[in-house]
Design an enzyme around this catalytic site. Sequence first.
Site, PDB file in Angstrom:
ATOM      1  N   CYS A  78       0.869  -1.168   0.000  1.00  0.00           N
ATOM      2  CA  CYS A  78       0.000   0.000   0.000  1.00  0.00           C
ATOM      3  C   CYS A  78       0.911   1.224   0.000  1.00  0.00           C
ATOM      4  O   CYS A  78       1.750   1.369   0.887  1.00  0.00           O
ATOM      5  CB  CYS A  78      -0.875  -0.007   1.250  1.00  0.00           C
ATOM      6  N   CYS A 194      -0.374   3.906  -6.363  1.00  0.00           N
ATOM      7  CA  CYS A 194      -1.398   3.335  -5.487  1.00  0.00           C
ATOM      8  C   CYS A 194      -1.656   1.935  -6.013  1.00  0.00           C
ATOM      9  O   CYS A 194      -1.821   1.751  -7.226  1.00  0.00           O
ATOM     10  CB  CYS A 194      -2.673   4.175  -5.558  1.00  0.00           C
TER      11      CYS A 194
HETATM   12  N1  DGL Z   1      -3.999   0.814  -2.034  1.00  0.00           N
HETATM   13  C1  DGL Z   1      -3.792   2.045  -1.309  1.00  0.00           C
HETATM   14  C2  DGL Z   1      -2.463   2.672  -1.726  1.00  0.00           C
HETATM   15  O1  DGL Z   1      -1.676   2.034  -2.374  1.00  0.00           O
HETATM   16  C3  DGL Z   1      -4.787   3.143  -1.553  1.00  0.00           C
HETATM   17  C4  DGL Z   1      -6.207   2.943  -1.451  1.00  0.00           C
HETATM   18  C5  DGL Z   1      -6.777   3.631  -0.234  1.00  0.00           C
HETATM   19  O2  DGL Z   1      -7.087   4.823  -0.302  1.00  0.00           O
HETATM   20  O3  DGL Z   1      -6.893   2.928   0.751  1.00  0.00           O
HETATM   21  O4  DGL Z   1      -2.209   3.794  -1.395  1.00  0.00           O
END
Ligand code: DGL
Length: 281
Positions: A78, A194
Amino acid sequence: MTQTPQRTAPIGVFDSGVGGLTVLHELLVGLPQEDFLYLGDSARFPYGDRSAPELRGFARENADILLARGVKLIVVACNSATSAAIDDLPLHVARSGHTVDVIGVVGPESNLAVARTRNGRVGVLATPATIASGAYERAVLAVDPLVRLTSVPCPRLARISQNGAPITEQDVELAREYCAPLREAGVDTVILGCTHYPFVGALLQRLLGPQVTLVTSGTAIVRRVGHALALRDLATPSEVEGRYSFLCTGDAAAFATIGSRFLQLPMGTVDHVALTQEAFA
Ligand code: DGL
């Protein structure tokens, strides 16, 4: 007492939801003999609008859940959590008595983007939390201070992937808006900052044009994980395909349904795991 990880233990991976499955997918392909345990903190999705201290707290708690199940390495799949917690988390892990490495997605992805650009103009699309942290700017400029980085916060892009609904015309317009500054800047390489964004990779590629190279967290991190395991002599001795399983802090059935579409491999069972803190909706 310090707890030393086992070579046969799984690699722990966590994200705010299904986005990290794009990273897990690459790990399953690149390191097929390893076992993996994935934690989707969907009860607290989205991470992308949260403050850095809040994200550091979530990251610690997610790491504790994985450590309690004996993982030998933690991958923060993440970008928002990596941006806020990648300095704090290894200290937290060490203080809790574990000799487990923590690998985040920002560094490897930035290295790859700098290696790929030909005109020195790179774009990054990411959540507001990630962009506000300045993590990509620091990581990209540390590799090459002459690269011109154009950063675009995309407050609503991760939701398109997380809810699993078909992409609409409104989604296309939203993505067009986010891509406009990158087109204007003439970037030839775009970091999908993301882990949810590869789900809309085809849409972004169409809007940015075929000449633009998209760089994702998943492709960038596999080599880093492989090196970390080799360095610590922690690569599995197994020669057969490993197993993988899932934990989810939110609705496990919804996670399994949406996740299977994106993992592109069978999901198996998803176990619900309770958070010790209140889940922030
Ligand atoms: N998957 C998360 C990231 O890579 C973002 C999604 C979220 O806002 O939770 O930042």
